[in-house]
Design an enzyme around this catalytic site. Structure first.
Site, PDB file in Angstrom:
ATOM      1  N   ARG A  62       0.856  -1.195   0.000  1.00 31.19           N
ATOM      2  CA  ARG A  62       0.000   0.000   0.000  1.00 31.19           C
ATOM      3  C   ARG A  62       0.887   1.239   0.000  1.00 31.19           C
ATOM      4  NH1 ARG A  62      -3.127  -3.997   2.165  1.00 31.19           N
ATOM      5  NH2 ARG A  62      -4.837  -4.411   0.722  1.00 31.19           N
ATOM      6  N   ASP A 117       0.204  -6.994  -3.747  1.00 30.79           N
ATOM      7  CA  ASP A 117      -1.193  -6.605  -3.499  1.00 30.79           C
ATOM      8  C   ASP A 117      -1.716  -5.805  -4.682  1.00 30.79           C
ATOM      9  OD1 ASP A 117      -3.685  -6.019  -2.094  1.00 30.79           O
ATOM     10  OD2 ASP A 117      -2.591  -6.636  -0.312  1.00 30.79           O
ATOM     11  N   HIS A 171      -6.387  -9.870  -4.365  1.00 26.69           N
ATOM     12  CA  HIS A 171      -5.372  -8.836  -4.124  1.00 26.69           C
ATOM     13  C   HIS A 171      -4.276  -8.920  -5.189  1.00 26.69           C
ATOM     14  CE1 HIS A 171      -6.850  -7.129  -0.361  1.00 26.69           C
ATOM     15  NE2 HIS A 171      -7.201  -8.346   0.001  1.00 26.69           N
ATOM     16  N   ASP A 203      -6.990 -14.109   1.394  1.00 30.79           N
ATOM     17  CA  ASP A 203      -8.068 -13.299   1.985  1.00 30.79           C
ATOM     18  C   ASP A 203      -8.797 -12.496   0.913  1.00 30.79           C
ATOM     19  OD1 ASP A 203      -5.693 -11.824   1.576  1.00 30.79           O
ATOM     20  OD2 ASP A 203      -6.451 -10.194   2.817  1.00 30.79           O
ATOM     21  N   GLU A 204      -9.987 -12.134   1.232  1.00 29.06           N
ATOM     22  CA  GLU A 204     -10.760 -11.122   0.514  1.00 29.06           C
ATOM     23  C   GLU A 204     -10.662 -11.288  -1.006  1.00 29.06           C
ATOM     24  OE1 GLU A 204     -10.466  -7.435   3.632  1.00 29.06           O
ATOM     25  OE2 GLU A 204      -8.755  -7.700   2.313  1.00 29.06           O
ATOM     26  N   TRP A 262      -7.494 -13.780  11.328  1.00 27.10           N
ATOM     27  CA  TRP A 262      -7.504 -12.315  11.427  1.00 27.10           C
ATOM     28  C   TRP A 262      -8.889 -11.755  11.658  1.00 27.10           C
ATOM     29  CZ3 TRP A 262      -9.529  -8.650   7.809  1.00 27.10           C
ATOM     30  CH2 TRP A 262     -10.063  -9.182   6.640  1.00 27.10           C
ATOM     31  N   PHE A 317      -2.093  -3.273  14.104  1.00 29.29           N
ATOM     32  CA  PHE A 317      -1.399  -2.049  14.498  1.00 29.29           C
ATOM     33  C   PHE A 317      -1.706  -0.882  13.551  1.00 29.29           C
ATOM     34  CE2 PHE A 317       2.333  -3.997  17.174  1.00 29.29           C
ATOM     35  CZ  PHE A 317       1.404  -4.511  18.055  1.00 29.29           C
ATOM     36  N   ASP A 318      -2.632  -1.101  12.605  1.00 27.00           N
ATOM     37  CA  ASP A 318      -3.093   0.055  11.813  1.00 27.00           C
ATOM     38  C   ASP A 318      -4.278   0.733  12.493  1.00 27.00           C
ATOM     39  OD1 ASP A 318      -4.674  -2.172  11.230  1.00 27.00           O
ATOM     40  OD2 ASP A 318      -4.901  -1.699   9.101  1.00 27.00           O
ATOM     41  N   TRP A 324      -0.870  -2.965   8.229  1.00 31.74           N
ATOM     42  CA  TRP A 324      -1.272  -2.601   6.862  1.00 31.74           C
ATOM     43  C   TRP A 324      -1.024  -1.118   6.694  1.00 31.74           C
ATOM     44  CZ3 TRP A 324      -2.026  -6.873   4.231  1.00 31.74           C
ATOM     45  CH2 TRP A 324      -2.422  -8.020   4.928  1.00 31.74           C
ATOM     46  N   THR A 325      -0.575  -0.738   5.502  1.00 30.74           N
ATOM     47  CA  THR A 325      -0.014   0.614   5.404  1.00 30.74           C
ATOM     48  C   THR A 325      -0.807   1.578   4.506  1.00 30.74           C
ATOM     49  OG1 THR A 325       1.483  -0.169   3.674  1.00 30.74           O
ATOM     50  CG2 THR A 325       2.316  -0.171   5.928  1.00 30.74           C
ATOM     51  N   GLU A 326      -2.100   1.323   4.337  1.00 32.33           N
ATOM     52  CA  GLU A 326      -2.895   2.269   3.541  1.00 32.33           C
ATOM     53  C   GLU A 326      -2.729   3.700   4.056  1.00 32.33           C
ATOM     54  OE1 GLU A 326      -4.026  -0.624   4.704  1.00 32.33           O
ATOM     55  OE2 GLU A 326      -5.532  -1.510   3.374  1.00 32.33           O
TER      56      GLU A 326
HETATM   57  C1  ACM Z   1      -6.396  -8.925   6.086  1.00 33.39           C
HETATM   58  O1  ACM Z   1      -6.369  -8.061   6.970  1.00 33.39           O
HETATM   59  N1  ACM Z   1      -7.046  -8.684   4.950  1.00 33.39           N
HETATM   60  C2  ACM Z   1      -5.775 -10.206   6.241  1.00 33.39           C
END
Ligand code: ACM
Ligand code: ZN
Length: 760
Positions: free
Chosen positions: A165, A194, A267, A330-331, A397, A423-424, A472-474
């Protein structure tokens, strides 16, 4: 004292005061060892002390210790192989220790022995030993004598980082690895691919980085904001295979295994941008400039997709010698698969009854491929859907449920549930915190996590390999911000990972952290210095005097405050305990934490108001609040209004199902019945911008495009019915609002009961 005088004093007291103060200085070991005794006496470290490295296998640990000691003391130390008559620090191996990462420390005035079954244990013993040094002193030093028998609670002590991200270089990764090692973590999960960027060089597919590593621009602000704005700046980068090999070796020298994550089947937009034939419809795409989950995923029908993934994994396996490869999972939106003839054909051939089973087919096929290469797979908990691959480990998660289900099926599990391990999330409710993805996970919450669910039976509990935090670094564009989000939460995580629950205690951890804040700052880490707590942005008092009570998790820190709106400085008043302030008008109270060593927190600001909010008399109050529903879009809760499209009475603060939609606004009106007199602490948590009024006073301002951001307000109130109004707007993310409070004199935060709300 002048500098000259203080230097003189320093040299005079070197042999007396400084070297004698050991007994009073508390230990600041993090994570807390599982068996520790403090012994009488002390061990004096001067440059006469020899480092004895008794076994060639420990050469790396010896060099590491020598360098760390030089940094801690400013002295130079000699490494030898044999114990001599000299005072010495001895590193050695002993097969009789129980675990692979176990270590023992034995000490006397002549010798400090650090003993491991193998090099990893010695390395952890070295970390414990190094934390005995006072962080602000240089030169010769006295250390306490200790006896330690220690080993970790979990084998997987992980930290994850998303470099997709926002891209972070191998230098940033190495700095994280340095700190992970100091806090005895052993697994770095590197999220390398991603939708928004492909970050690992793959020689066979150069466009992955030529095209996939660069996006045209990036969405600005929170994704909840509409319409989206973009920064217009190209962003990207990647790590070359040479750089990766170097980082892998660097981590290995610190007993850290790197687990690479190559996301599949979702992703994947950056990969599809590089090679459009990887998608179902060969669409021309670009690396994504938004956050979220792209619908463009790998086509599971084409053989060429599998050939590509296998080729990529061939190179990945060469670079990362660890046991596990993370395959994401995921997702993964299934819309394209539903429309793609090749995906549908594959489902028929493989007997998949739905697209979840097709996803499972992809993961299982990759598992078999990797198994032949001697690797195991781990994936996010969605890999349970449609059938779990035979030997896959699961990273839970979305809560702990996936982990529990996987363990009950006999699979290994790493716990990373969002509430404790993301931690985001925000670290406090203070408006100083930079925009985060949403949610609140503070230091105490991380610390309090126990990754072994009581729902599992004893045997299956053993399948919990460990726990890790994910970053996650969005919303994390810089290395400084990255460190702010990681530290000090990583220290709390370390203790969850290493220390047995019986040996954990948050109050004690807070004390031990004092030196560690200084250590982190000395390492050049831009940590979050714990801010003062106990104040809200708005505090309303009914009398002319406000009583102010503050606390700070950095126990030995000094809090300084001003009441004239100016920024606290080194010379501002020190908070020495609860105090009262006269309120002749609004008072702006500003408070800052100052740590030893010169670092300081952000400044919290509280507007203290004198306003007696009186309860009202209601003749026949009816249960429930009036909820009005408005068409948006809105950009602020203040704008919510116009022609209401619906109105109804709701029991408690809830949005009825038939009033849920995107781009709307809501207003709740009525009364809150309070049970007693005193100061109420309110916390408002909403899916987008919101505000709360008591009477005509705005008590909580949680406005803006945010998601699950929380704010507080404190009000001195009398028992009885108080007029309350709450306003909320949204764009596309959720329709929720929750009000919690602490009753006067209570520390317990509870949701305001539904039967506290009334209307006329
Ligand atoms: C995740 O936070 N999508 C694994
Ligand atoms: Zn397809």
């Amino acid at each position: 004292m002048s500098r000259l005088l203080s230097l003189l004093a320093f040299s005079l007291c070197l042999t007396t005061e400084l070297l004698a103060g050991v007994g009073e200085r508390p230990l600041s070991l993090v994570p807390q060892p599982n068996h520790l005794d403090i012994l009488p006496g002390m061990f004096t470290v001067t440059d006469e002390v020899q480092l004895v490295v008794a076994d060639d296998q420990l050469a790396g640990e010896g060099e590491y210790l020598k360098a760390a000691l030089a940094e801690a003391t400013g002295l130079d130390f000699l490494i030898t192989k044999n114990v001599s008559a000299n005072t010495s620090i001895v590193l050695k191996l002993d097969d009789s220790l129980s675990g692979d990462e176990a270590y023992r420390i034995r000490s006397s005035e002549k010798q400090y022995e650090i003993i491991g079954k193998n090099a990893a244990g010695v390395f952890y013993g070295v970390q414990t030993f190094l934390q005995l040094f006072p962080p602000l002193e240089k030169g010769a030093v006295n250390l306490p004598l200790i006896s330690v028998d220690d080993e970790p609670r979990f084998e997987w002590r992980g930290m994850h980082m998303d470099v997709c991200r926002h891209f972070f270089s191998v230098e940033v990764v190495k700095k994280l690895i340095d700190e992970m090692a100091k806090y005895k973590l052993n697994t770095f999960h590197w999220h390398l691919t991603d939708d928004q960027g492909w970050r690992i060089e793959i020689k066979k597919y150069p466009k992955l980085t030529e095209v996939g590593a660069w996006r045209d621009e990036t969405v600005v602000g929170h994704m909840a904001e509409a319409p989206h704005k973009f920064d217009g700046e190209k962003h990207g980068g990647y790590s070359t295979q040479e750089q990766i090999k170097d980082v892998v070796a660097y981590a290995a020298a610190r007993h850290i295994t790197i687990v690479p994550e190559i996301e599949m089947p979702g992703h994947a937009q950056a990969a599809l941008a590089a090679y459009p034939w990887l998608g179902c419809f060969n669409d021309t795409l670009k690396p994504w400039t938004l956050w979220g989950v792209s619908e463009d995923v790998y086509c599971a029908g084409k053989e060429s997709t599998f050939k590509f993934l296998e080729d990529v994994l061939d190179e990945v396996c060469e670079l990362f010698p660890g046991e596990y490869i993370h395959v994401g999972g995921d997702e993964c939106p299934k819309e394209n698969w539903k429309k793609c003839p090749l995906c549908q054909k594959r489902m028929k051939e493989e007997g998949c009854k739905d697209e979840h089973e097709l996803q499972s087919y992809v993961i299982q096929r990759m598992e078999h491929y990797l198994e032949k290469k001697g690797k195991k797979i781990i994936g996010w908990d969605e890999i349970l859907e449609g059938g779990l691959a035979e030997n896959a480990a699961v990273m839970s998660w979305r809560g702990e449920e996936g982990g529990i289900a996987a363990a009950n099926l006999g699979h290994k599990v790493v716990m990373t549930p969002g509430n404790w391990c993301y931690f985001d999330h925000y670290q406090s409710t203070d408006p100083n915190e930079e925009t985060a993805i949403g949610g609140l996970t503070d230091l105490e919450e991380v610390y309090g996590y126990d990754p072994v669910p009581v729902q599992l039976d004893k045997e299956n509990q053993k399948l919990i390999m460990g726990v890790q935090a994910n970053l996650w670094t969005e919303y994390i564009p810089t290395a400084e911000h990255l460190e702010y989000m990681i530290y000090p939460r990583l220290c709390a995580l370390a203790e969850v990972q290493w220390t047995q629950p019986a040996n954990k205690n948050f109050a004690d951890f807070e004390k031990r952290m004092d030196d560690n804040y200084i250590r982190l700052a000395q390492d050049g880490i831009h940590l979050r210095i714990p801010a003062p707590e106990g104040l809200s942005p708005v505090e309303i008092f009914s009398s002319k005097e406000a009583t102010i009570k503050l606390s700070c998790v950095a126990e030995s820190a000094v809090m300084r405050y001003t009441t004239d709106g100016s920024e606290p400085t080194d010379f501002s008043k020190v908070y020495e305990g609860p105090f009262t302030l006269k309120l002749d008008g609004d008072v702006t109270l500003k408070v800052t934490t100052f740590l030893k060593g010169g670092t300081r927190s952000y400044t919290i600001t509280s507007i203290l108001k004198k306003q007696a909010l009186k309860p009202v008399k209601l003749k026949n109050p009816k249960a429930g609040l009036q909820c009005s529903f408005y068409d948006g879009p809105f950009r602020s809760f203040n704008e919510v209004g116009g022609d209401e499209t619906k109105t109804t009475i709701v029991e408690g603060l809830v949005i009825p199902d038939d009033m849920k939609d995107s781009y709307k606004g809501w207003e709740f009106d009525g009364y809150i019945k309070l049970p007693k007199d005193g100061v109420y602490y309110f916390l408002l948590d909403s899916s987008c911008g919101s505000g709360m009024y008591l009477g005509d006073q705005l008590v909580i301002d949680d406005d803006g495009f945010n998601y699950n951001c929380m704010r507080t307000g404190q009000v001195e109130l009398k028992a009885g019915y108080h007029p309350i109004k709450l306003k909320l707007f949204n764009t596309i993310y959720g329709q929720s609002i929750k009000l919690s409070y602490k009753l006067p004199g209570s520390d317990k935060l509870i949701e305001v009961p539904a039967d506290s709300f009334f209307s006329k």
